[in-house]
Write a protein that holds these residues in place. Sequence first.
Motif, PDB file in Angstrom:
ATOM      1  N   ARG A 274      16.197  -3.945  20.347  1.00 40.57           N
ATOM      2  CA  ARG A 274      13.872  -3.736  20.694  1.00 40.57           C
ATOM      3  C   ARG A 274      13.715  -2.703  19.314  1.00 40.57           C
ATOM      4  O   ARG A 274      14.708  -2.247  18.923  1.00 40.57           O
ATOM      5  N   PRO A 275      12.281  -3.274  19.175  1.00 39.92           N
ATOM      6  CA  PRO A 275      11.644  -2.201  18.144  1.00 39.92           C
ATOM      7  C   PRO A 275      11.979  -0.149  18.710  1.00 39.92           C
ATOM      8  O   PRO A 275      12.248  -0.134  20.220  1.00 39.92           O
ATOM      9  N   ALA A 276      12.187   0.501  17.696  1.00 46.44           N
ATOM     10  CA  ALA A 276      12.319   2.212  19.010  1.00 46.44           C
ATOM     11  C   ALA A 276      10.970   2.081  18.711  1.00 46.44           C
ATOM     12  O   ALA A 276      10.243   2.391  18.102  1.00 46.44           O
ATOM     13  N   GLU A 277      11.197   3.166  19.692  1.00 43.91           N
ATOM     14  CA  GLU A 277       9.808   3.603  20.125  1.00 43.91           C
ATOM     15  C   GLU A 277       9.353   5.034  19.338  1.00 43.91           C
ATOM     16  O   GLU A 277       8.544   5.495  20.132  1.00 43.91           O
ATOM     17  N   LEU A 278       9.983   5.736  19.364  1.00 42.75           N
ATOM     18  CA  LEU A 278       9.511   6.427  18.046  1.00 42.75           C
ATOM     19  C   LEU A 278       9.956   6.543  16.848  1.00 42.75           C
ATOM     20  O   LEU A 278      11.260   5.497  15.713  1.00 42.75           O
ATOM     21  N   ASP A 279       9.478   6.457  15.878  1.00 41.25           N
ATOM     22  CA  ASP A 279       9.358   6.883  14.200  1.00 41.25           C
ATOM     23  C   ASP A 279       9.047   8.159  13.801  1.00 41.25           C
ATOM     24  O   ASP A 279       8.698   9.203  14.207  1.00 41.25           O
ATOM     25  N   LEU A 280       9.399   8.285  12.344  1.00 40.40           N
ATOM     26  CA  LEU A 280       9.237   9.021  11.948  1.00 40.40           C
ATOM     27  C   LEU A 280       8.404  10.054  11.217  1.00 40.40           C
ATOM     28  O   LEU A 280       8.137  11.018  11.679  1.00 40.40           O
ATOM     29  N   ASP A 281       7.145   9.268  11.425  1.00 40.09           N
ATOM     30  CA  ASP A 281       6.125  10.756  10.987  1.00 40.09           C
ATOM     31  C   ASP A 281       5.608  10.753  12.703  1.00 40.09           C
ATOM     32  O   ASP A 281       5.398  12.309  12.442  1.00 40.09           O
ATOM     33  N   GLN A 282       6.196  10.267  14.014  1.00 39.35           N
ATOM     34  CA  GLN A 282       5.372  10.826  15.229  1.00 39.35           C
ATOM     35  C   GLN A 282       6.669  12.640  15.330  1.00 39.35           C
ATOM     36  O   GLN A 282       6.573  13.137  15.680  1.00 39.35           O
ATOM     37  N   VAL A 283       7.713  12.418  14.577  1.00 37.07           N
ATOM     38  CA  VAL A 283       8.867  13.283  14.963  1.00 37.07           C
ATOM     39  C   VAL A 283       8.057  14.301  13.839  1.00 37.07           C
ATOM     40  O   VAL A 283       8.183  15.373  14.390  1.00 37.07           O
ATOM     41  N   VAL A 284       7.815  14.151  12.552  1.00 39.37           N
ATOM     42  CA  VAL A 284       7.470  15.172  11.461  1.00 39.37           C
ATOM     43  C   VAL A 284       5.937  15.795  12.195  1.00 39.37           C
ATOM     44  O   VAL A 284       5.750  16.846  12.036  1.00 39.37           O
ATOM     45  N   ARG A 285       5.434  14.854  12.828  1.00 38.40           N
ATOM     46  CA  ARG A 285       4.092  15.280  13.203  1.00 38.40           C
ATOM     47  C   ARG A 285       4.286  17.360  15.009  1.00 38.40           C
ATOM     48  O   ARG A 285       3.967  17.655  14.589  1.00 38.40           O
ATOM     49  N   ALA A 286       4.818  15.901  15.501  1.00 42.37           N
ATOM     50  CA  ALA A 286       5.667  17.332  16.566  1.00 42.37           C
ATOM     51  C   ALA A 286       6.284  18.413  15.974  1.00 42.37           C
ATOM     52  O   ALA A 286       5.384  19.479  16.597  1.00 42.37           O
ATOM     53  N   ALA A 287       7.133  18.695  15.100  1.00 45.58           N
ATOM     54  CA  ALA A 287       8.020  19.767  14.393  1.00 45.58           C
ATOM     55  C   ALA A 287       7.209  20.277  13.782  1.00 45.58           C
ATOM     56  O   ALA A 287       6.357  22.500  14.306  1.00 45.58           O
ATOM     57  N   VAL A 288       5.272  19.966  12.999  1.00 47.12           N
ATOM     58  CA  VAL A 288       4.258  20.664  12.350  1.00 47.12           C
ATOM     59  C   VAL A 288       3.951  22.185  13.137  1.00 47.12           C
ATOM     60  O   VAL A 288       3.654  22.434  13.440  1.00 47.12           O
ATOM     61  N   GLY A 289       3.495  20.812  14.803  1.00 44.42           N
ATOM     62  CA  GLY A 289       2.873  21.621  15.397  1.00 44.42           C
ATOM     63  C   GLY A 289       4.054  22.440  16.735  1.00 44.42           C
ATOM     64  O   GLY A 289       2.832  23.048  16.688  1.00 44.42           O
ATOM     65  N   LEU A 290       4.798  22.345  16.478  1.00 41.94           N
ATOM     66  CA  LEU A 290       6.049  23.291  17.254  1.00 41.94           C
ATOM     67  C   LEU A 290       5.870  24.002  15.716  1.00 41.94           C
ATOM     68  O   LEU A 290       5.598  25.687  16.451  1.00 41.94           O
TER      69      LEU A 290
ATOM     70  N   ASP B  96       3.386  25.550  14.093  1.00 42.39           N
ATOM     71  CA  ASP B  96       2.302  25.857  14.265  1.00 42.39           C
ATOM     72  C   ASP B  96       1.386  26.922  14.618  1.00 42.39           C
ATOM     73  O   ASP B  96       1.027  27.898  14.811  1.00 42.39           O
ATOM     74  N   ASN B  97       2.673  26.696  16.393  1.00 36.87           N
ATOM     75  CA  ASN B  97       1.985  27.756  17.299  1.00 36.87           C
ATOM     76  C   ASN B  97       3.048  28.530  17.568  1.00 36.87           C
ATOM     77  O   ASN B  97       2.870  29.652  17.450  1.00 36.87           O
ATOM     78  N   ASP B  98       4.454  27.945  17.348  1.00 38.62           N
ATOM     79  CA  ASP B  98       5.552  29.180  17.686  1.00 38.62           C
ATOM     80  C   ASP B  98       6.148  29.301  16.533  1.00 38.62           C
ATOM     81  O   ASP B  98       7.013  31.086  15.995  1.00 38.62           O
ATOM     82  N   GLY B  99       5.484  29.159  15.649  1.00 34.24           N
ATOM     83  CA  GLY B  99       6.561  29.362  13.646  1.00 34.24           C
ATOM     84  C   GLY B  99       7.833  28.998  13.065  1.00 34.24           C
ATOM     85  O   GLY B  99       8.229  28.005  14.250  1.00 34.24           O
ATOM     86  N   LEU B 100       8.165  28.726  11.922  1.00 33.60           N
ATOM     87  CA  LEU B 100       9.852  28.018  12.071  1.00 33.60           C
ATOM     88  C   LEU B 100      10.873  28.332  12.278  1.00 33.60           C
ATOM     89  O   LEU B 100      11.579  27.527  13.224  1.00 33.60           O
ATOM     90  N   GLU B 101      10.627  29.742  14.177  1.00 38.79           N
ATOM     91  CA  GLU B 101      11.736  29.407  14.702  1.00 38.79           C
ATOM     92  C   GLU B 101      11.307  29.209  15.592  1.00 38.79           C
ATOM     93  O   GLU B 101      12.864  28.598  16.296  1.00 38.79           O
ATOM     94  N   GLY B 102      10.598  28.005  16.140  1.00 36.55           N
ATOM     95  CA  GLY B 102      10.625  27.551  17.306  1.00 36.55           C
ATOM     96  C   GLY B 102      10.524  26.284  16.567  1.00 36.55           C
ATOM     97  O   GLY B 102      10.281  25.502  17.581  1.00 36.55           O
ATOM     98  N   VAL B 103      11.430  25.704  15.377  1.00 36.39           N
ATOM     99  CA  VAL B 103      11.216  24.730  15.174  1.00 36.39           C
ATOM    100  C   VAL B 103      12.941  24.275  15.565  1.00 36.39           C
ATOM    101  O   VAL B 103      13.701  24.864  14.475  1.00 36.39           O
ATOM    102  N   THR B 104      13.514  23.449  16.177  1.00 34.27           N
ATOM    103  CA  THR B 104      14.989  23.032  15.738  1.00 34.27           C
ATOM    104  C   THR B 104      14.742  20.750  16.728  1.00 34.27           C
ATOM    105  O   THR B 104      13.628  20.585  16.949  1.00 34.27           O
ATOM    106  N   LEU B 105      15.727  20.404  16.199  1.00 35.97           N
ATOM    107  CA  LEU B 105      15.793  19.446  16.985  1.00 35.97           C
ATOM    108  C   LEU B 105      15.184  18.787  17.864  1.00 35.97           C
ATOM    109  O   LEU B 105      15.222  18.125  18.656  1.00 35.97           O
ATOM    110  N   GLN B 106      16.033  20.508  18.531  1.00 40.19           N
ATOM    111  CA  GLN B 106      16.445  20.167  20.779  1.00 40.19           C
ATOM    112  C   GLN B 106      14.802  20.173  20.938  1.00 40.19           C
ATOM    113  O   GLN B 106      14.226  19.222  21.715  1.00 40.19           O
ATOM    114  N   LYS B 107      14.121  21.125  20.503  1.00 40.25           N
ATOM    115  CA  LYS B 107      12.430  20.951  20.890  1.00 40.25           C
ATOM    116  C   LYS B 107      11.794  19.485  20.339  1.00 40.25           C
ATOM    117  O   LYS B 107      11.027  20.314  21.393  1.00 40.25           O
ATOM    118  N   VAL B 108      12.033  19.531  18.511  1.00 40.53           N
ATOM    119  CA  VAL B 108      11.261  18.418  18.619  1.00 40.53           C
ATOM    120  C   VAL B 108      11.413  17.434  19.589  1.00 40.53           C
ATOM    121  O   VAL B 108      10.352  16.423  20.006  1.00 40.53           O
TER     122      VAL B 108
END
Length: 249
Positions: free
Chosen positions: A24-40, A42-54
Amino acid sequence: MTDREVPADLGRLWRLPVPSRLGRPAELDLDQVVRAAVGLADNDGLEGVTLQKVAQALGFTKMSLYRHVGSKDELFELMTDHASGPAPDLGDDGGWRDGVRRWADAIRVRYAEHPWLIDIPALGPPRGPNAISWMDALLRALRDTGLDLGTQAGVLNVVTGYVRHAIVLTRLLEQGREGTGMSQADAEQDYGRTLATLVDPGRFPYVAKLFSAEVFEPEPGADPANDDFAFGLGLILDGVAAAIEAAQE
């Protein structure tokens, strides 16, 4: 390693195609991951970014991210390149000096849009396509100066370092004023007036002269952070101009 092989993390940074997998094709791609991490960030600072939170922000498990990102450090590099964006067109008007000044101003604006960028650890030289576009833009501004490429690269390092230092210093000053309600102009004025009453001209004659000259009395409407940035950059550009003159002799 042959010269056609690229490390996996660098391939992902440049979005090189990877062999398709069966199933099956992957439901997630790299750009989605990066955009989500950047959004976190922008909202919470770098300390708000973990793989778990993304992963949670995307509705996936942490393990699912490892199909796209090898580590947190790699994620930070991907985020940096994404948030930095491509370098703007600086144009060719105004000569090399104006081009370098516009380049520095543009990077400063990008960091203001994403303040967490300054908190990303420097793990090595720029490698991503957007980072390379910024390098290319400055080298373009310097292309007709007569400076050799090694010197041009040195100018790139000095200007980049100065911009980062200025941003860090501005942040530290802002943090020092938290809760005071004072602007930087107010803080500088208060500093100058207070020290003028304390500094003994007999003990510190040159500093006393500085304070008595009202250097720390900004003009109405002045922005000390911008003025200081422009002043320091101007000194660097004067040094580059001297190097250009020497190269042309």
